[in-house]
Design a protein around this motif. Structure first.
Motif, short mmCIF file in Angstrom:
data_model
loop_
_atom_site.label_atom_id
_atom_site.label_comp_id
_atom_site.label_asym_id
_atom_site.label_seq_id
_atom_site.Cartn_x
_atom_site.Cartn_y
_atom_site.Cartn_z
N TYR A 110 14.05 -21.55 -14.99
CA TYR A 110 13.92 -20.12 -14.70
C TYR A 110 15.21 -19.46 -14.22
O TYR A 110 15.21 -18.27 -13.94
N LEU A 113 16.07 -16.69 -16.43
CA LEU A 113 15.11 -15.59 -16.28
C LEU A 113 15.50 -14.71 -15.10
O LEU A 113 15.50 -13.47 -15.21
N GLU A 117 16.64 -10.87 -15.45
CA GLU A 117 15.88 -9.81 -14.79
C GLU A 117 16.77 -8.98 -13.88
O GLU A 117 16.73 -7.75 -13.90
N GLY A 552 5.52 -17.85 -24.89
CA GLY A 552 6.05 -17.07 -23.78
C GLY A 552 7.46 -17.50 -23.41
O GLY A 552 8.30 -17.80 -24.26
N TRP A 553 7.72 -17.58 -22.10
CA TRP A 553 9.06 -17.89 -21.62
C TRP A 553 9.53 -19.24 -22.13
O TRP A 553 10.69 -19.42 -22.52
N LEU A 556 10.93 -18.97 -25.58
CA LEU A 556 12.24 -18.31 -25.58
C LEU A 556 13.30 -19.29 -25.09
O LEU A 556 14.40 -19.38 -25.64
N TYR A 557 12.95 -20.04 -24.04
CA TYR A 557 13.90 -20.98 -23.44
C TYR A 557 14.32 -22.05 -24.46
O TYR A 557 15.51 -22.29 -24.69
#
Ligand code: FES
Length: 586
Positions: A110, A113, A117, A552-553, A556-557
């Motif tokens: 994360y 992320l 953000e 989801g994330w 993308l990761y």
């Protein structure tokens, strides 16, 4: 009697006219300006608060899910006081907080992320500068990555380390002593009751881990990069002087907005070279390598793994802190902290590198003073000689590089050849760790598919626990090789970040149990002693592991994360994008 309140007062009678960035929102005389201003009034602010004064964001990674950052809510008030004293309007906002103790599978999943953000939040809002509050491991690099990419005037404030842990009359350190005690528990040397007593003695205050783990390392490197005020990194979280530093940071952010001093002025090649050298002098975390590469990528500065090895190799270990040494961050602070260390390094550093103070780092070098030469050693009498920091290895097992922290390894294992014992997953290894494995002190333990894509998220498990059979024999270190990371508080002969990782077909995927592997840290080599034709045969037969499930994330990761030698940043996030919003409001 309460002060008179003039209900008719609306502050500025006309919308402020200002060349500031925030004026594009607040200085607009039409509908958009009205909407922005009247919603500030909703917070009880008079028009005097946004009469053209600089608007300073306080980006806060406070969260109760990140205990190391739990005090940042209070520290933000000290920053706010400094901003207001200097004539700015402070607007605090949260961004993704990453807590090492809780997040699964890994906070590293994360980090990008949080950086993405924060970058977008800064860009999208009416800010003239920003103060970024961080602490726990990934929050600081995420903050720096965002600051570099958005390139608005910005200053970092790390939350400071915990006080020393104290257990049965001695200081104990985050992580480092946990690994030791856990191994002692498994070896039957301490009881469960002693283990529990230790647990309640370790974390005695607010703050991040107080060993030279990743959080402390990144705090020190942020100071070496010039992105936070001198003296900020080491001072304990609960020291009242940190609140003064927070106030100073707030006040300085207003000046940064006025001066237009941006991260791109500070995050130069010289700044990164200084940070790499400081990392060697503090015995910094191996994770710092990944983060420095990622921050440099965001800043558009060309820094490679080889730079890290060459520049770091010339600097001895001067700071005697766990896990490489004896002391903790509290002692480092009382010895003078980063400014004192910089004064030790002197001309080893580029003195003209600019900092958020508006002055070159050479000014800090001049005023730094060492108050405890046991903790910050002279360059002529180091804790360990030059070349003992994080080494970058290459060879047919790691064509794009791997790292090992020399100062944290048993010296006996730094030049070693032994038979491989291979596991395809961490789970496979942990399932048999207490069995009667075919293992000796010469074994080279290989666990793969723990890299950025393979796991995904590159967890901190590279300091693999030793097989119980070896612990019972008194063995406390073993050559361990993986494409994972390890905690900055950990120790051992652990070869980490092997690139390319096994899951994308790196040579680590081709190792068989029984193959011989040679590690030569001094020569910076890591070699699989198998003939090329045999490796070609294995490669032809190799099939990639199933792609990690997820949407989801996670999707993308996995689709965009780069390998460890590129800092594991996303391919589409590299570079400076600037502070201009994508489109104006209508
Ligand atoms: Fe937060 Fe170690 S758990 S810094």
């Amino acid at each position: 009697m309460s002060p008179a309140v003039n209900l008719g007062s609306t502050g500025a009678a006309t919308p402020p006219q200002s060349p500031r960035r925030s004026a594009a929102w607040l200085g607009d005389g039409g509908k958009n300006g009205f909407i922005a201003r009247h919603h500030l009034r909703q917070s009880g602010l008079s028009g005097r608060q946004f009469d053209g004064r600089p608007v300073i964001g306080i980006a806060n990674s406070w969260s109760e899910l990140t205990p190391c950052n739990a005090h940042l809510r209070d520290l933000a008030n000290d920053v706010r006081r400094g901003i207001q004293q200097a004539g700015g309007l402070a607007l605090e906002f949260p961004f993704v907080s990453l807590g090492e103790p809780f997040m699964r599978p890994s906070t590293m999943l994360y980090r990008n992320l949080a950086a993405m953000e924060l970058e977008e939040l800064i860009r999208a809002n009416p800010l003239d500068a920003v103060v970024v509050l961080t602490g726990c491991d990934k929050t600081t690099p995420a903050g720096l990555m965002a600051m570099a990419s958005v390139d608005l005037p910005a200053i970092l404030l790390t939350g400071g380390p915990m006080l020393n842990g104290r257990f049965r009359g001695r200081s104990v350190g985050s992580g480092t002593d946990i690994w030791r005690m856990t191994e002692s528990l498994r070896a039957g040397e301490v009881t469960q009751a002693e283990f529990t007593e230790f647990e309640s003695s370790l974390n005695r205050s607010a703050g991040h881990c107080m060993t030279m783990g990743t959080a402390s390392t990144m705090a020190c490197l942020a100071e070496a990069l010039g992105m936070q005020l001198p003296g900020t990194a080491a001072l304990p979280a609960v020291d009242s002087r940190r609140r003064v530093l927070a106030e100073d940071t707030g006040a300085r952010s207003v000046q940064l907005a006025e001066e237009g001093l941006r991260p791109s002025h500070i995050l130069t090649r010289a700044a990164f070279e200084n940070a790499i050298k400081v990392n060697a002098a503090i015995g910094g975390s191996t994770n710092a390598i990944l983060h420095l590469l990622a921050i440099a990528g965001r800043a558009g500065v060309d820094v490679t793994l080889d730079d890290i090895d060459v520049l770091g190799r010339s600097v001895p270990l001067l700071v005697d802190l766990m896990p490489s040494g004896r002391f903790l961050m509290e002692e480092f602070a009382y010895a003078g902290g980063v400014p004192a260390l910089l004064s030790r390094l002197g001309d080893v550093l580029a003195r003209d590198a600019l900092t958020v103070t508006g002055r070159p780092i050479g000014d800090t070098i001049e005023v730094g003073r060492v108050d405890d030469a046991d903790v910050i050693r002279p360059i002529e009498d180091p804790v360990q000689a030059a070349g003992s920091g994080t080494a970058v290895l290459r060879g047919n097992l790691a064509p794009d590089g791997a790292v090992i922290k020399i100062s944290a390894a048993d010296p006996r294992l730094l030049s070693h050849e032994g038979p491989a014992l291979v596991f395809d997953s961490l789970e496979d290894y942990l399932a048999v760790i207490d069995d009667d494995l075919d293992v000796t002190a010469d074994t080279v333990l290989v666990v793969r598919n723990l890299g950025p894509r393979g796991y995904p998220g590159m967890p901190e498990v590279g300091n693999l626990p030793l097989p119980k059979k070896l612990l019972a024999q008194g063995v406390r270190d073993l050559v361990r090789i993986s494409d994972a990371r390890m905690s900055g508080t950990a120790y051992g002969a652990c070869v980490l970040h092997v690139s390319p990782e096994a899951a994308v077909g790196g040579p680590l995927a081709l190792v068989h149990t029984g193959d011989r592997i040679r590690l030569d840290a001094d020569a910076r080599r890591l070699d699989l002693l198998v003939r090329d034709d045999e490796l070609a045969t294995r490669r032809a037969e190799w099939t990639p592991p199933p792609a990690p499930a997820g949407s989801g994330w996670m999707r993308l990761y996995v689709d965009h994360v780069q390998q460890a030698d590129r800092g594991a940043d996303f391919d589409f996030l590299v570079g400076v994008r600037g502070d201009a919003p994508a489109k104006a409001a209508f």
